[in-house]
Design a protein around this motif. Structure first.
Motif, mmCIF file in Angstrom:
data_model
loop_
_atom_site.group_PDB
_atom_site.id
_atom_site.type_symbol
_atom_site.label_atom_id
_atom_site.label_comp_id
_atom_site.label_asym_id
_atom_site.label_seq_id
_atom_site.Cartn_x
_atom_site.Cartn_y
_atom_site.Cartn_z
ATOM 1 N N PRO A 1 -4.854 1.883 -15.392
ATOM 2 C CA PRO A 1 -4.195 3.191 -15.280
ATOM 3 C C PRO A 1 -3.447 3.346 -13.959
ATOM 4 O O PRO A 1 -3.705 2.631 -12.984
ATOM 5 N N PRO A 2 -2.520 4.305 -13.899
ATOM 6 C CA PRO A 2 -1.912 4.661 -12.611
ATOM 7 C C PRO A 2 -2.997 5.050 -11.617
ATOM 8 O O PRO A 2 -4.019 5.630 -11.984
ATOM 9 N N ARG A 3 -2.730 4.781 -10.357
ATOM 10 C CA ARG A 3 -3.719 5.058 -9.323
ATOM 11 C C ARG A 3 -3.812 6.544 -9.008
ATOM 12 O O ARG A 3 -4.825 7.004 -8.470
ATOM 13 N N PHE A 4 -2.757 7.300 -9.308
ATOM 14 C CA PHE A 4 -2.772 8.744 -9.069
ATOM 15 C C PHE A 4 -1.760 9.402 -9.983
ATOM 16 O O PHE A 4 -0.884 8.736 -10.557
ATOM 17 N N GLY B 1 0.759 -1.241 0.000
ATOM 18 C CA GLY B 1 0.000 0.000 0.000
ATOM 19 C C GLY B 1 0.788 1.288 0.000
ATOM 20 O O GLY B 1 0.200 2.364 0.150
ATOM 21 N N THR B 2 2.114 1.245 -0.176
ATOM 22 C CA THR B 2 2.898 2.480 -0.181
ATOM 23 C C THR B 2 2.893 3.090 -1.582
ATOM 24 O O THR B 2 3.247 2.427 -2.557
ATOM 25 N N PRO B 3 2.514 4.361 -1.728
ATOM 26 C CA PRO B 3 2.503 4.997 -3.050
ATOM 27 C C PRO B 3 3.930 5.289 -3.543
ATOM 28 O O PRO B 3 4.781 5.737 -2.770
ATOM 29 N N VAL B 4 4.150 5.034 -4.818
ATOM 30 C CA VAL B 4 5.422 5.347 -5.466
ATOM 31 C C VAL B 4 5.137 6.025 -6.795
ATOM 32 O O VAL B 4 4.318 5.529 -7.589
ATOM 33 N N THR B 5 5.787 7.147 -7.045
ATOM 34 C CA THR B 5 5.557 7.950 -8.244
ATOM 35 C C THR B 5 6.703 7.780 -9.229
ATOM 36 O O THR B 5 7.870 7.936 -8.862
ATOM 37 N N TYR B 6 6.384 7.487 -10.487
ATOM 38 C CA TYR B 6 7.415 7.467 -11.537
ATOM 39 C C TYR B 6 7.501 8.847 -12.173
ATOM 40 O O TYR B 6 6.496 9.407 -12.611
ATOM 41 N N ASP B 7 8.698 9.396 -12.216
ATOM 42 C CA ASP B 7 8.948 10.708 -12.820
ATOM 43 C C ASP B 7 9.252 10.521 -14.301
ATOM 44 O O ASP B 7 10.330 10.061 -14.670
ATOM 45 N N MET B 8 8.283 10.871 -15.145
ATOM 46 C CA MET B 8 8.471 10.822 -16.596
ATOM 47 C C MET B 8 8.438 12.252 -17.118
ATOM 48 O O MET B 8 7.384 12.887 -17.170
ATOM 49 N N ALA C 1 1.174 -5.646 -2.928
ATOM 50 C CA ALA C 1 0.908 -4.586 -3.891
ATOM 51 C C ALA C 1 1.157 -3.198 -3.302
ATOM 52 O O ALA C 1 0.731 -2.894 -2.194
ATOM 53 N N GLN C 2 1.846 -2.374 -4.077
ATOM 54 C CA GLN C 2 2.033 -0.972 -3.737
ATOM 55 C C GLN C 2 1.103 -0.133 -4.625
ATOM 56 O O GLN C 2 0.337 -0.670 -5.423
ATOM 57 N N VAL C 3 1.179 1.181 -4.500
ATOM 58 C CA VAL C 3 0.257 2.070 -5.215
ATOM 59 C C VAL C 3 1.047 2.857 -6.254
ATOM 60 O O VAL C 3 1.905 3.673 -5.898
ATOM 61 N N ALA C 4 0.774 2.613 -7.529
ATOM 62 C CA ALA C 4 1.559 3.177 -8.617
ATOM 63 C C ALA C 4 1.024 4.527 -9.056
ATOM 64 O O ALA C 4 -0.161 4.682 -9.355
ATOM 65 N N GLY C 5 1.908 5.516 -9.114
ATOM 66 C CA GLY C 5 1.560 6.834 -9.628
ATOM 67 C C GLY C 5 2.563 7.286 -10.666
ATOM 68 O O GLY C 5 3.571 6.618 -10.921
ATOM 69 N N VAL C 6 2.275 8.425 -11.275
ATOM 70 C CA VAL C 6 3.183 8.981 -12.270
ATOM 71 C C VAL C 6 3.183 10.501 -12.156
ATOM 72 O O VAL C 6 2.138 11.125 -11.935
ATOM 73 N N TYR C 7 4.380 11.076 -12.281
ATOM 74 C CA TYR C 7 4.560 12.530 -12.347
ATOM 75 C C TYR C 7 4.989 12.903 -13.761
ATOM 76 O O TYR C 7 5.763 12.175 -14.408
ATOM 77 N N GLN D 1 2.474 0.936 -18.284
ATOM 78 C CA GLN D 1 1.633 -0.209 -17.944
ATOM 79 C C GLN D 1 2.443 -1.270 -17.201
ATOM 80 O O GLN D 1 1.957 -1.888 -16.244
ATOM 81 N N GLY D 2 3.689 -1.463 -17.634
ATOM 82 C CA GLY D 2 4.560 -2.388 -16.918
ATOM 83 C C GLY D 2 4.831 -1.937 -15.495
ATOM 84 O O GLY D 2 4.842 -2.746 -14.557
ATOM 85 N N TRP D 3 5.045 -0.625 -15.317
ATOM 86 C CA TRP D 3 5.261 -0.051 -13.986
ATOM 87 C C TRP D 3 4.058 -0.315 -13.079
ATOM 88 O O TRP D 3 4.195 -0.795 -11.952
ATOM 89 N N VAL D 4 2.867 -0.027 -13.592
ATOM 90 C CA VAL D 4 1.648 -0.209 -12.804
ATOM 91 C C VAL D 4 1.425 -1.687 -12.488
ATOM 92 O O VAL D 4 1.123 -2.058 -11.339
ATOM 93 N N ASP D 5 1.577 -2.540 -13.485
ATOM 94 C CA ASP D 5 1.284 -3.958 -13.291
ATOM 95 C C ASP D 5 2.230 -4.595 -12.279
ATOM 96 O O ASP D 5 1.803 -5.410 -11.445
ATOM 97 N N GLN D 6 3.515 -4.258 -12.346
ATOM 98 C CA GLN D 6 4.454 -4.873 -11.422
ATOM 99 C C GLN D 6 4.235 -4.394 -9.995
ATOM 100 O O GLN D 6 4.318 -5.193 -9.055
ATOM 101 N N LEU D 7 3.932 -3.123 -9.814
ATOM 102 C CA LEU D 7 3.677 -2.637 -8.463
ATOM 103 C C LEU D 7 2.396 -3.236 -7.875
ATOM 104 O O LEU D 7 2.216 -3.244 -6.651
#
Length: 274
Positions: free
Chosen positions: A200-203, A141-148, A177-183, A166-172
């Motif tokens: 989709p990313p969760r946030f 449940g820890t959110p992690v943001t990918y910086d793109m 399970a953690q919480v996948a986000g994107v910046y 999609q690979g980032w979200v699916d693996q997390l």
């Protein structure tokens, strides 16, 4: 602001009284509705205390790793996480891995969508290992943001980035399970592309430097996407601010979404204004 500051100080004091915790912070998340900042290098523990006491910020974006992370992190340890959590801080944990294939970054993802998907999964595994090293353990449940970062409007490039994400979200999402986000830039990273992903990313955290803190006012992003406490906004870019006698170079952010190790709710915050 004075009443908010008093409640924040009381919270920090209560947490410090619990001081039997080892070098670890709680996994999981809570909804944050309020202002935060990010800095290239995590400030010292003493600076974090001064900024907690003297600023409107309640959370910090910290760059936990990745091949394109721009700054060293001499302060960022499990001990730093433990001490700043006890001060009252909450976190956006940011991973800065390879960037779009149509950019000039040294580390780039593949144009091949199948390869890009696997690269996204690999980055998620690396980010999860970084969480463990910082004391988050193996809980979920820890959110992690990918910086793109922003990239040219190229159809094959956009398709590759979408597959990578999609690979980032699916693996997390793999247990625990953690919480996948994107910046990224609301417009220049084409964040709306990710709303149409199968999963989709969760946030999102959208860079939109219009100095309007409202997370509902995001250029190039539909008001119908990421509507349930799923939005952050970086509303002012690179600038210096001085609080408590300490100057930092920061970006200013607002949150109406999940932050690591819990959240704080400020219902009248301009971050959630319609």
């Amino acid at each position: 602001m004075r009443s908010i500051r008093s409640s924040r100080s009381a919270l920090a004091a209560a947490l410090l009284l619990c001081g039997s915790a080892a070098y670890a912070v709680p996994a999981g998340n809570g909804i944050m509705q309020g202002k935060g900042f990010d800095a290239c290098t995590a400030p010292s523990i003493s600076t974090m205390q001064k900024w907690w006491t003297n600023t409107p910020w309640s959370w910090i974006g910290i760059y936990i790793g990745g091949s394109v992370r721009a700054c060293s992190q001499p302060n960022l340890t499990a001990n730093w996480m433990n001490k700043t959590y006890a001060q009252g801080w909450r976190y956006e944990l940011i991973w800065v891995g390879p960037q779009a294939p149509c950019t000039s970054y040294r580390h780039r993802i593949s144009y091949n969508k199948t390869t890009a998907y696997q690269q996204g999964k690999a980055e998620a595994i690396s980010a999860y290992k970084a969480l463990q090293a910082l004391g988050f353990g193996t809980a979920k449940g820890t959110p992690v943001t990918y910086d793109m970062e922003a990239y040219p409007n190229n159809s094959s490039c956009r398709a590759a980035v979408k597959s990578f994400m999609q690979g980032w979200v699916d693996q997390l999402a793999v247990a625990p399970a953690q919480v996948a986000g994107v910046y990224g830039s609301g417009c220049g990273t084409y964040l709306s592309d990710f709303a149409t992903m199968a999963r989709p990313p969760r946030f999102i955290n959208a860079a939109d430097w219009d100095r309007d803190p409202s997370t509902w006012h995001l250029s190039c992003i539909s008001g119908g996407h990421w509507t349930h406490n799923q939005r952050f906004k970086q509303y002012r870019g690179d600038h210096n601010e001085t609080w408590g006698g300490v100057t930092l170079n920061i970006d200013s952010n607002c949150a109406n979404g999940p932050t690591a190790a819990g959240g704080h709710l400020f219902p009248n915050s301009s971050c959630i204004a319609p």
